[in-house]
Design an enzyme around this catalytic site. Structure first.
Site, mmCIF file in Angstrom:
data_model
loop_
_atom_site.group_PDB
_atom_site.id
_atom_site.type_symbol
_atom_site.label_atom_id
_atom_site.label_comp_id
_atom_site.label_asym_id
_atom_site.label_seq_id
_atom_site.Cartn_x
_atom_site.Cartn_y
_atom_site.Cartn_z
ATOM 1 N N ASP A 167 9.779 -98.892 -32.789
ATOM 2 C CA ASP A 167 9.179 -99.193 -34.101
ATOM 3 C C ASP A 167 9.802 -100.428 -34.763
ATOM 4 O OD1 ASP A 167 11.550 -97.827 -34.544
ATOM 5 O OD2 ASP A 167 10.731 -96.352 -35.931
ATOM 6 N N ARG A 187 18.586 -91.260 -24.716
ATOM 7 C CA ARG A 187 18.858 -89.972 -25.362
ATOM 8 C C ARG A 187 17.841 -89.774 -26.462
ATOM 9 N NH1 ARG A 187 23.248 -93.391 -26.523
ATOM 10 N NH2 ARG A 187 22.653 -94.673 -28.291
ATOM 11 N N SER A 190 9.687 -94.362 -30.607
ATOM 12 C CA SER A 190 10.854 -94.815 -31.377
ATOM 13 C C SER A 190 12.135 -94.033 -31.094
ATOM 14 C CB SER A 190 10.513 -94.786 -32.855
ATOM 15 O OG SER A 190 9.369 -95.558 -33.048
HETATM 16 C C1 GLC Z 1 16.245 -93.668 -34.308
HETATM 17 C C2 GLC Z 1 15.754 -94.093 -32.934
HETATM 18 C C3 GLC Z 1 15.296 -95.542 -32.947
HETATM 19 C C4 GLC Z 1 14.304 -95.778 -34.068
HETATM 20 C C5 GLC Z 1 14.871 -95.288 -35.402
HETATM 21 C C6 GLC Z 1 13.873 -95.441 -36.546
HETATM 22 O O1 GLC Z 1 17.383 -94.384 -34.608
HETATM 23 O O2 GLC Z 1 16.767 -93.914 -31.977
HETATM 24 O O3 GLC Z 1 14.712 -95.884 -31.718
HETATM 25 O O4 GLC Z 1 14.002 -97.136 -34.141
HETATM 26 O O5 GLC Z 1 15.245 -93.934 -35.298
HETATM 27 O O6 GLC Z 1 12.709 -94.729 -36.314
#
Ligand code: GLC
Length: 504
Positions: free
Chosen positions: A231, A193, A178
């Protein structure tokens, strides 16, 4: 007898800092506390700083909608609008055994999911808490740790033998990673990143799917990576599986992000891939988009109402300038925003005079869970808040101060929910979902545990859209990174077996 210096006050130093002074004698027992009136005055100031008017929200929605369009049109935008190669909705008839690995912001989770068809499933899982060191240690080591946990899980829950894994057989795995990854195929993802405080070196800019496959090989695991998933994408698919009215998914956890289903013809930046349906047309193909909306307004800070506390959270983070929207909303930061406000009042000599505040001065010591507890304290005396301050920070509080802290928590929590409504409204606008209405699958600790958070999101949607805002309803989502990831792995297998879009 010389005049007593007893009492409290503050002086402004030539450097501009405020020095709080308090003098007491041996026979004084009572601590000096701010009066009810002072606290009420301060609260008014914070109310105006943290309150979002409907008009301001509509302006944010407009800028947000343009940003989403930009991300779909051009590659490498701040809000990257990542094509996920998850094509359309599940049928509910997907079946089979799948492993799911979930590397979120706080935990690592390993699941075995059996999809039974007709929207039914069974799931077995284990969870490991990630340490702060692991988040900053070398990236390959992090994936080795994932593989190690998988190995233990497979040995304990699957093993070889009758009804189990046959010799030479491999299990398909959906890896929910995620963080923003730009994907060229479903089993590929270059980490754009790190977010949510992760900083593992030697990972940004690299294909994390490939790194993870190396770790799988190192541990000799009978597993093949079928899909790399965000996610939000998992949540979108899992929620639609159980509630087909779901059109959008949002995570409100350590981070904040959303996914939705887009028409391929609405993603000009991938037109060159030539993704066409069986009739050789683009028109009916849909693909889930991982927005990575946490990055909205990063660097420029043009659209969001940032206070000086938000600016401090940003500047002292490991990624200054980045994830501007997420830093105002997600569970990782809300406690810290409240702590910074309280620390300012300590410095100004308003709060906790004569008490040692060193415990509260430690960055990130005030967890967002404390805000939830403060807001949900059911007692007139606010006993829960007494407990938090005495137990965790060795500080005594008066009722007026506790009411003030609770009101502050409410302002910060409410602002987070209302900003989230702006993001949801932008997707609703873009896709034209307002009239027919839609369900928004939502998950994460903030949504699930913060009292009143869903109601505040709904209230925000009505402030933006008027009465029609009621057509957009959030609901607690089905487990995206477990069940969702398994469904996506199954959908991918079915698609590849059928030779559809086989190149991605
Ligand atoms: C951050 C991550 C993203 C993820 C979110 C919730 O924003 O960059 O990829 O979906 O957290 O976990």
């Amino acid at each position: 007898m010389p005049a007593s210096r007893r009492g409290s006050g503050s002086v402004i130093l030539p450097t501009g800092q405020t020095l709080a002074i308090h003098t007491r004698t041996q026979d004084e027992e009572d601590l000096p506390h701010a009066t009810k009136r002072t606290m009420a005055d301060h609260l008014r100031k914070y109310e105006s700083l943290f309150t979002l008017t409907p008009q301001r929200m509509r302006m944010i929605v407009e800028a947000f909608t343009e940003t989403l369009e930009l991300g779909l049109n051009k590659p490498n935008q701040i809000v990257p609008m990542i094509p996920t190669y998850v094509f359309g909705w599940p049928t509910g008839e997907e079946t089979g055994d799948f492993l799911a690995l979930d590397l979120g912001g706080t935990n690592l989770r390993v699941c075995l999911v059996t999809l039974q068809g007709a929207g039914k499933f069974e799931i077995t899982q284990t969870k490991y808490r990630l340490t702060e060191e692991q988040k900053q240690d070398d990236g390959q080591k992090l994936f080795d740790f994932c593989a190690e946990c998988l190995k233990t899980f497979v040995e304990t829950n699957i093993g070889e033998g009758p009804g189990m894994l046959k010799a030479g057989q491999t299990l398909p795995l959906g890896f929910t990673f995620s963080y923003p990854c730009s994907q060229e195929r479903i089993d590929h993802g270059e980490l754009i990143r790190w977010t949510k405080g992760f900083g593992a070196p030697n990972t940004e800019g690299r294909d994390v799917a490939e790194m993870f496959k190396q770790s799988l090989a190192k541990y000799n695991l009978p597993i093949h990576l079928t899909a790399l998933i965000n996610d939000t994408t998992g949540t979108l698919i899992a929620s639609h599986y159980v509630n087909p009215r779901t059109k959008i998914a949002v995570i409100f956890g350590t981070g904040c992000n959303a996914a939705y289903m887009e028409h391929v013809k609405g993603i000009p930046k991938i037109a060159h891939l030539g993704i066409l349906d069986e009739c050789g047309e683009e028109k009916d193909v849909d693909m889930a988009i991982n927005c990575e909306w946490g990055a909205f307004d990063s660097f420029e800070h043009e659209h969001l109402p940032r206070t000086k506390y938000d600016a401090i959270v940003d500047e002292t983070s490991n990624k200054p300038g980045e994830q501007a929207f997420e830093k105002l909303i997600s569970g990782r930061y809300l406690g810290e925003i409240l702590r910074l406000v309280i620390c300012e009042l300590i410095d100004e000599g308003v709060l906790f005079l004569g008490q040692n505040t060193y415990k509260l001065e430690k960055p990130y010591c005030l967890d967002t869970a404390f805000l939830s507890l403060m807001e949900s304290d059911p007692t007139d005396e606010l006993l829960m808040i007494i407990g938090i301050f005495t137990h965790f920070f060795a500080l005594e509080t008066t009722l007026a101060e506790r009411q003030f802290f609770r009101a502050l928590a409410k302002l910060i929590g409410r602002r987070a929910a209302r900003l989230s409504s702006c993001g949801i409204a932008a997707i609703v606008n873009k896709m034209g979902y307002l009239e027919e209405g839609c369900s928004v699958g939502a998950d994460g600790s903030l949504y699930n545990k913060y009292p009143g958070f869903p109601d505040r999101v709904h209230e925000g949607l009505q402030d933006i859209f008027g009465d029609k805002g009621r057509n957009i309803v959030t609901h607690h989502a089905e487990d995206g990174s477990g069940v969702g990831s398994a469904i996506i792995a199954a959908m991918t297998k079915i698609r590849k077996d059928a030779g559809l879009y086989a190149h991605v």
